[in-house]
Scaffold this motif. Structure first.
Motif, PDB file in Angstrom:
ATOM      1  N   ILE A 114       0.837  -1.188   0.000  1.00 55.27           N
ATOM      2  CA  ILE A 114       0.000   0.000   0.000  1.00 55.27           C
ATOM      3  C   ILE A 114       0.874   1.241   0.000  1.00 55.27           C
ATOM      4  CG2 ILE A 114      -1.705   1.312   1.296  1.00 55.27           C
ATOM      5  CD1 ILE A 114      -2.875  -1.389   2.176  1.00 55.27           C
ATOM      6  N   SER A 115       0.600   2.114  -0.923  1.00 50.36           N
ATOM      7  CA  SER A 115       1.352   3.344  -1.071  1.00 50.36           C
ATOM      8  C   SER A 115       0.841   4.392  -0.095  1.00 50.36           C
ATOM      9  CB  SER A 115       1.207   3.856  -2.507  1.00 50.36           C
ATOM     10  OG  SER A 115       1.849   5.095  -2.653  1.00 50.36           O
ATOM     11  N   LYS A 116       1.761   5.100   0.511  1.00 51.56           N
ATOM     12  CA  LYS A 116       1.418   6.241   1.364  1.00 51.56           C
ATOM     13  C   LYS A 116       1.502   7.539   0.566  1.00 51.56           C
ATOM     14  CE  LYS A 116       1.106   3.839   5.181  1.00 51.56           C
ATOM     15  NZ  LYS A 116      -0.164   3.445   5.680  1.00 51.56           N
ATOM     16  N   ALA A 117       2.201   7.493  -0.556  1.00 47.52           N
ATOM     17  CA  ALA A 117       2.406   8.683  -1.370  1.00 47.52           C
ATOM     18  C   ALA A 117       1.122   9.094  -2.077  1.00 47.52           C
ATOM     19  CB  ALA A 117       3.511   8.446  -2.392  1.00 47.52           C
ATOM     20  N   LYS A 118       0.959  10.381  -2.242  1.00 50.04           N
ATOM     21  CA  LYS A 118      -0.149  10.940  -3.024  1.00 50.04           C
ATOM     22  C   LYS A 118       0.392  11.656  -4.263  1.00 50.04           C
ATOM     23  CE  LYS A 118      -3.117   9.606   0.004  1.00 50.04           C
ATOM     24  NZ  LYS A 118      -3.450   8.227  -0.147  1.00 50.04           N
ATOM     25  N   THR A 177      19.637   5.476  -1.781  1.00 48.43           N
ATOM     26  CA  THR A 177      18.184   5.573  -1.745  1.00 48.43           C
ATOM     27  C   THR A 177      17.577   4.945  -0.488  1.00 48.43           C
ATOM     28  OG1 THR A 177      18.210   5.500  -4.163  1.00 48.43           O
ATOM     29  CG2 THR A 177      16.107   5.122  -3.109  1.00 48.43           C
ATOM     30  N   GLU A 178      18.202   3.908   0.032  1.00 52.82           N
ATOM     31  CA  GLU A 178      17.640   3.180   1.175  1.00 52.82           C
ATOM     32  C   GLU A 178      17.260   4.082   2.348  1.00 52.82           C
ATOM     33  OE1 GLU A 178      18.687  -0.239   4.482  1.00 52.82           O
ATOM     34  OE2 GLU A 178      20.093   0.081   2.846  1.00 52.82           O
ATOM     35  N   PRO A 179      18.124   5.017   2.803  1.00 51.04           N
ATOM     36  CA  PRO A 179      17.718   5.854   3.945  1.00 51.04           C
ATOM     37  C   PRO A 179      16.486   6.708   3.653  1.00 51.04           C
ATOM     38  CG  PRO A 179      20.072   6.077   3.523  1.00 51.04           C
ATOM     39  CD  PRO A 179      19.501   5.278   2.398  1.00 51.04           C
ATOM     40  N   LEU A 180      16.342   7.143   2.419  1.00 49.69           N
ATOM     41  CA  LEU A 180      15.180   7.950   2.036  1.00 49.69           C
ATOM     42  C   LEU A 180      13.898   7.119   2.088  1.00 49.69           C
ATOM     43  CD1 LEU A 180      16.801   9.782  -1.010  1.00 49.69           C
ATOM     44  CD2 LEU A 180      16.451  10.699   1.300  1.00 49.69           C
ATOM     45  N   ILE A 181      14.021   5.848   1.725  1.00 48.21           N
ATOM     46  CA  ILE A 181      12.871   4.947   1.795  1.00 48.21           C
ATOM     47  C   ILE A 181      12.544   4.644   3.250  1.00 48.21           C
ATOM     48  CG2 ILE A 181      12.009   2.636   1.239  1.00 48.21           C
ATOM     49  CD1 ILE A 181      13.890   2.757  -1.258  1.00 48.21           C
ATOM     50  N   ARG A 182      13.542   4.281   4.013  1.00 45.77           N
ATOM     51  CA  ARG A 182      13.326   3.918   5.427  1.00 45.77           C
ATOM     52  C   ARG A 182      12.764   5.084   6.238  1.00 45.77           C
ATOM     53  NH1 ARG A 182      14.719  -0.968   7.210  1.00 45.77           N
ATOM     54  NH2 ARG A 182      16.224  -2.206   6.078  1.00 45.77           N
ATOM     55  N   ASP A 183      13.119   6.325   5.856  1.00 48.50           N
ATOM     56  CA  ASP A 183      12.583   7.508   6.540  1.00 48.50           C
ATOM     57  C   ASP A 183      11.180   7.869   6.060  1.00 48.50           C
ATOM     58  OD1 ASP A 183      14.909   7.727   8.008  1.00 48.50           O
ATOM     59  OD2 ASP A 183      15.757   9.336   6.780  1.00 48.50           O
ATOM     60  N   GLY A 184      10.702   7.194   5.029  1.00 47.46           N
ATOM     61  CA  GLY A 184       9.370   7.473   4.498  1.00 47.46           C
ATOM     62  C   GLY A 184       9.317   8.682   3.585  1.00 47.46           C
ATOM     63  N   GLN A 185      10.489   9.154   3.153  1.00 46.30           N
ATOM     64  CA  GLN A 185      10.524  10.321   2.273  1.00 46.30           C
ATOM     65  C   GLN A 185      10.172   9.959   0.832  1.00 46.30           C
ATOM     66  OE1 GLN A 185      14.121  12.551   2.717  1.00 46.30           O
ATOM     67  NE2 GLN A 185      13.415  14.220   1.430  1.00 46.30           N
ATOM     68  N   ILE A 186      10.597   8.772   0.393  1.00 45.46           N
ATOM     69  CA  ILE A 186      10.288   8.346  -0.971  1.00 45.46           C
ATOM     70  C   ILE A 186       9.791   6.908  -0.972  1.00 45.46           C
ATOM     71  CG2 ILE A 186      12.001   9.894  -2.021  1.00 45.46           C
ATOM     72  CD1 ILE A 186      13.684   7.338  -2.621  1.00 45.46           C
ATOM     73  N   ASN A 229       6.450  -4.794 -12.957  1.00 47.42           N
ATOM     74  CA  ASN A 229       6.165  -5.950 -12.102  1.00 47.42           C
ATOM     75  C   ASN A 229       5.353  -5.599 -10.858  1.00 47.42           C
ATOM     76  OD1 ASN A 229       8.130  -4.657 -10.628  1.00 47.42           O
ATOM     77  ND2 ASN A 229       9.531  -6.383 -10.561  1.00 47.42           N
ATOM     78  N   GLY A 230       4.856  -4.364 -10.787  1.00 47.76           N
ATOM     79  CA  GLY A 230       4.027  -3.963  -9.667  1.00 47.76           C
ATOM     80  C   GLY A 230       4.772  -3.871  -8.347  1.00 47.76           C
ATOM     81  N   LEU A 231       6.086  -3.787  -8.399  1.00 42.45           N
ATOM     82  CA  LEU A 231       6.897  -3.735  -7.192  1.00 42.45           C
ATOM     83  C   LEU A 231       6.898  -2.330  -6.605  1.00 42.45           C
ATOM     84  CD1 LEU A 231       8.928  -5.123  -5.255  1.00 42.45           C
ATOM     85  CD2 LEU A 231      10.730  -4.473  -6.884  1.00 42.45           C
ATOM     86  N   ILE A 232       6.596  -2.252  -5.324  1.00 43.92           N
ATOM     87  CA  ILE A 232       6.671  -0.999  -4.584  1.00 43.92           C
ATOM     88  C   ILE A 232       7.605  -1.223  -3.409  1.00 43.92           C
ATOM     89  CG2 ILE A 232       5.432   0.689  -3.172  1.00 43.92           C
ATOM     90  CD1 ILE A 232       2.928  -0.022  -4.787  1.00 43.92           C
ATOM     91  N   ILE A 233       8.551  -0.321  -3.258  1.00 46.26           N
ATOM     92  CA  ILE A 233       9.460  -0.365  -2.117  1.00 46.26           C
ATOM     93  C   ILE A 233       9.163   0.878  -1.293  1.00 46.26           C
ATOM     94  CG2 ILE A 233      11.858  -0.468  -1.343  1.00 46.26           C
ATOM     95  CD1 ILE A 233      11.138  -2.803  -3.153  1.00 46.26           C
ATOM     96  N   ASN A 234       8.724   0.671  -0.041  1.00 42.92           N
ATOM     97  CA  ASN A 234       8.446   1.808   0.827  1.00 42.92           C
ATOM     98  C   ASN A 234       8.842   1.485   2.261  1.00 42.92           C
ATOM     99  OD1 ASN A 234       6.276   0.334   1.959  1.00 42.92           O
ATOM    100  ND2 ASN A 234       4.797   1.276   0.596  1.00 42.92           N
ATOM    101  N   LYS A 235       8.611   2.431   3.132  1.00 44.91           N
ATOM    102  CA  LYS A 235       9.000   2.297   4.538  1.00 44.91           C
ATOM    103  C   LYS A 235       8.368   1.067   5.189  1.00 44.91           C
ATOM    104  CE  LYS A 235       8.733   4.938   8.836  1.00 44.91           C
ATOM    105  NZ  LYS A 235       8.374   6.241   9.422  1.00 44.91           N
ATOM    106  N   GLU A 236       7.110   0.819   4.895  1.00 49.67           N
ATOM    107  CA  GLU A 236       6.383  -0.260   5.541  1.00 49.67           C
ATOM    108  C   GLU A 236       6.812  -1.648   5.081  1.00 49.67           C
ATOM    109  OE1 GLU A 236       4.820   2.572   4.490  1.00 49.67           O
ATOM    110  OE2 GLU A 236       4.617   3.304   6.538  1.00 49.67           O
ATOM    111  N   ASN A 237       7.253  -1.780   3.835  1.00 57.03           N
ATOM    112  CA  ASN A 237       7.550  -3.116   3.333  1.00 57.03           C
ATOM    113  C   ASN A 237       9.015  -3.302   2.937  1.00 57.03           C
ATOM    114  OD1 ASN A 237       7.981  -1.966   0.824  1.00 57.03           O
ATOM    115  ND2 ASN A 237       6.115  -2.741  -0.087  1.00 57.03           N
ATOM    116  N   TYR A 238       9.874  -2.373   3.328  1.00 56.85           N
ATOM    117  CA  TYR A 238      11.262  -2.417   2.867  1.00 56.85           C
ATOM    118  C   TYR A 238      11.930  -3.759   3.154  1.00 56.85           C
ATOM    119  CZ  TYR A 238      15.998  -1.316   1.737  1.00 56.85           C
ATOM    120  OH  TYR A 238      17.235  -1.356   1.156  1.00 56.85           O
TER     121      TYR A 238
END
Length: 150
Positions: free
Chosen positions: A7-11, A100-109, A116-125
């Motif tokens: 689930i994406s948090k980004a808008k 990029t990893e710290p930006l993902i883990r911080d929820g910035q990106i 392939n429908g792959l989403i990498i975000n803070k919640e599922n990293y």
């Protein structure tokens, strides 16, 4: 559509389309990537705030235009989705993963890969980052095979 476990948090989103050379640019690859990413954004209710169409190698030299895109994304209030058609359009080296990893883990990106429908975000990293790594490995392998064969 986005999977339930992704689930994406980004808008808001940035589209990244990339080719390695001017020869590839003339083949309409950038236009096709952008169109597919726009359709993905629309299906997933992501408002596109910027589109980057890059003509630069992901394996040679500085990635100045890529860095401009990353700087723009970092200036936004997150989370911002970076939408690319495939992982290899985003990167073919691991150093971008490290940056990029710290930006993902911080929820910035978030990274959204359309093919392939792959989403990498803070919640599922922790669950999805291995799939991302395997895709980077495949992209790197592809470049190495081209070098060997040419």
């Amino acid at each position: 559509m986005i999977n339930n476990n992704q689930i994406s948090k980004a808008k808001e989103a940035v589209i990244l389309a990339r080719v390695s050379s001017a020869e590839q640019e003339n083949g309409k690859s950038l236009d096709a990537q952008i169109e597919l990413c726009q359709e993905y954004a629309e299906r997933n209710n992501l408002r596109i705030i910027q589109t980057y169409a890059l003509v630069e190698s992901s394996t040679k030299g500085d990635r100045k235009k890529f860095q401009q895109m990353m700087d723009f994304v970092c200036q936004q209030r997150g989370p911002i989705a970076i939408i690319a058609h495939t992982v290899d359009r985003f990167q073919r080296r691991y150093n971008e993963s490290v940056e990029t990893e710290p930006l993902i883990r911080d929820g910035q990106i978030e990274l959204h890969f359309v093919s392939n429908g792959l989403i990498i975000n803070k919640e599922n990293y922790d669950e999805e980052s291995s799939i991302w790594d395997f895709n980077v490995l495949g992209a790197k392998y592809y470049v190495q095979r081209i070098r060997i064969n040419t």
